[in-house]
Design an enzyme around this catalytic site. Structure first.
Site, mmCIF file in Angstrom:
data_model
loop_
_atom_site.group_PDB
_atom_site.id
_atom_site.type_symbol
_atom_site.label_atom_id
_atom_site.label_comp_id
_atom_site.label_asym_id
_atom_site.label_seq_id
_atom_site.Cartn_x
_atom_site.Cartn_y
_atom_site.Cartn_z
ATOM 1 N N ASP A 153 -4.036 -0.274 -6.488
ATOM 2 C CA ASP A 153 -3.124 0.192 -5.443
ATOM 3 C C ASP A 153 -2.262 1.292 -6.064
ATOM 4 O OD1 ASP A 153 -0.951 0.565 -3.695
ATOM 5 O OD2 ASP A 153 -1.083 -1.484 -2.933
ATOM 6 N N LYS A 165 3.697 5.696 2.720
ATOM 7 C CA LYS A 165 4.769 5.932 1.741
ATOM 8 C C LYS A 165 4.747 7.398 1.284
ATOM 9 C CE LYS A 165 5.167 1.528 2.462
ATOM 10 N NZ LYS A 165 4.555 0.523 1.622
#
Ligand SMILES: *Cc1c(COP(=O)(O)O)cnc(C)c1O
Length: 386
Positions: free
Chosen positions: A170, A195
Site C-alpha cells: 500500500d 489521498k
C-alpha cells in the site's frame, strides 16, 4: 524522461481527433461495434472506458508496473486484490495497518475463510514465524499510519519471493513520486488515490498496479467481474490532481519536516513520529528505498488532557479525517481512523489516547506553526490556568 514530466503530461498526448491537451471525459457506457466480430477496443464501460484507460496506463507507468486498474475507492481496490485469494488462504500483514483494511480482513474476508496474521513486517524473523503452508501473500504499508513504521521492501519482498508469496504494498503515503515498490520487488501496488494522488480532498478513488502478465490478467478479470470501477468524471479529476503531484509532494515534505522539528522542541510534546527525523528507527531504510518523505506524521503529547482543547482551538488546520490533500488536517486515530483496531493491538503498537496524526498541507509552514502554537497555548491555559 523524469517522473515530473510524465506527471504533468498525463493524458495530454492521447486525444488524436481534436488534439485536446486535457483528455476528455467520455461519459458513455456503451460503444458501437463497427461490425460483427469487430470492436473499437471499447465494448462496455465496466470492462474498459476511455478516460479511465488513460488514467490506468499512467498509473502503471508511474509505478513501473505492467497494468493499472482504477477503482471506486481505496477499499474497492483492496477488495479486488483480496479476491485473488480463496477459502483457506492466509496473509501476513503489517501490524500498524490502516483501520479500514484491518476491518475488511477481519470482518469480511474472514467470513470467506481468508485469514490474516499481523506483525511488524520489518522484523523478518517475526514474519517467518507466521509462515504457514497456506500463506499466499505479504501485505505491507510503509510507512504505516499513524505510527510511521518503515519496512525494508527489498529485503521482505525477496524473502516473500523465495517462499512463493506475493508482495502487496500500500503506497498511499509516499506515492510513486517518492517510492516505487515494484522496482524494489513488489508484485502489486495499491493506492487510496483519495489521498495524495487526487490531492485536493475532493475525489474518492483507488488504484491497483500489477507486475507480470499472468497477475495482470487475473486482476483484469477480477476488476471487471467485481465491478468496483472508477467512473469517467472521477477518473478525470484524479488525473487533473496527479499532474501537480511532484510540486505538492515536495511542499508537503518541506512543511512536515519544519513542523515536526518545531513540535519535537515543544514542552508539551513527548515525541514526534516522522521518518525524516534522524532519531526515527526507520530513518536509514526510508532514505535507502525512497527519494523523500510523506507529509504525514504523528506526535504524542505528554498529557492526554491536551488533546481535546488542541482539536477545538486549531483554526487553519482542520480537525478532520483523511490525509494527503492540500489543506492541513489533524485527526485523533485512537477514536477515529483506527477505532476498529482492538485495544490490545493498539496498546501493543503505541496507538494510545495521547497520539495525534497530522496531515500537513501545502499552506505556508509559518502559518501552520502559528496555528499550532496558539492551540497549544490555549490548551495549556485551560488545563493549567496560566
Ligand atoms: C484511506 C486509505 C485507504 C482506504 O482508501 P479509501 O479511498 O478511503 O477507500 C487504504 N489505505 C490507506 C493507507 C489509506 O490511507
Amino acid at each position: 524522461m523524469k517522473i515530473e514530466s510524465h506527471l504533468a503530461h498525463i493524458g495530454s498526448e492521447k486525444e488524436p481527433v481534436t488534439g485536446a491537451v486535457s483528455f476528455p471525459i467520455y461519459q458513455a457506457t456503451a460503444f458501437r461495434h463497427p461490425k460483427l466480430g469487430q470492436s473499437t477496443g471499447f465494448d462496455y464501460a465496466r470492462t474498459k472506458s476511455p478516460t479511465r484507460t488513460v488514467l490506468e496506463e499512467a498509473a502503471a507507468q508511474l509505478e513501473s508496473g505492467d497494468a493499472g486498474f482504477a477503482c471506486s475507492s481505496g477499499m474497492a481496490a483492496l477488495t479486488t486484490i483480496f479476491s485473488l485469494f480463496s477459502q483457506g488462504d492466509h496473509l501476513i500483514v503489517s501490524l500498524d495497518l490502516y483501520g479500514g483494511t484491518y476491518r475488511l480482513l477481519e470482518k469480511i474476508m474472514s467470513r470467506y475463510g481468508v485469514t490474516a496474521s499481523y506483525v511488524d513486517t520489518n522484523d523478518l524473523d517475526g514474519v517467518s514465524e507466521l509462515l504457514q503452508p497456506n500463506t499466499k501473500a505479504v501485505l505491507i504499508e510503509t510507512p504505516t499510519n499513524p505510527l510511521m513504521m518503515i519496512t525494508d521492501l527489498e529485503r521482505v519482498s525477496a524473502w516473500a519471493k523465495s517462499k512463493g508469496l506475493l508482495t502487496i504494498v500500500d503506497n498511499t503515503l509516499l506515492t510513486p513520486f517518492f517510492q516505487r515498490p515494484i522496482e524494489l520487488g513488489a508484485d502489486i501496488v495499491v493506492h487510496s488515490a483519495t489521498k495524495y494522488l487526487g490531492g485536493h480532498n475532493d475525489v474518492l478513488a483507488g488504484l491497483i498496479v500489477t507486475k507480470g502478465k499472468e497477475l495482470s490478467e487475473q486482476m483484469a478479470f477480477l476488476h471487471n467481474s467485481l465491478g468496483a470501477v472508477l467512473g469517467p468524471q472521477d477518473s478525470w479529476l484524479l488525473m487533473r490532481g496527479m499532474k501537480t503531484l511532484a510540486l505538492r509532494m515536495e511542499r508537503h515534505q518541506l512543511n512536515a519536516t519544519a513542523i515536526a522539528n518545531y513540535l519535537l522542541e515543544h514542552e508539551a510534546i513527548e515525541d514526534v513520529y516522522y521518518p525524516a527525523l534522524p532519531h526515527h528507527p526507520g530513518h536509514d531504510v526510508q532514505n535507502k528505498q525512497s527519494s523523500g518523505n510523506t507529509g504525514i506524521f504523528s506526535f504524542r503529547l505528554k498529557d492526554a488532557r491536551y488533546v481535546e482543547p488542541i482539536l477545538r482551538h486549531i483554526k487553519l488546520i482542520a480537525f478532520a479525517e483523511s490525509l494527503g490533500g492540500v489543506e492541513s488536517l489533524m485527526t485523533y486515530p485512537a477514536v477515529q481512523t483506527h477505532a476498529d483496531i482492538p485495544l490490545e493491538i493498539r496498546q501493543k503498537i503505541g496507538l494510545d489516547d495521547r497520539l495525534l496524526r497530522f496531515s500537513v498541507g501545502i499552506e505556508h509552514a509559518d502559518d501552520l506553526i502559528a496555528d499550532l502554537e496558539q492551540a497549544l497555548a490555549e490548551a495549556k491555559r485551560e488545563i493549567e490556568g496560566v
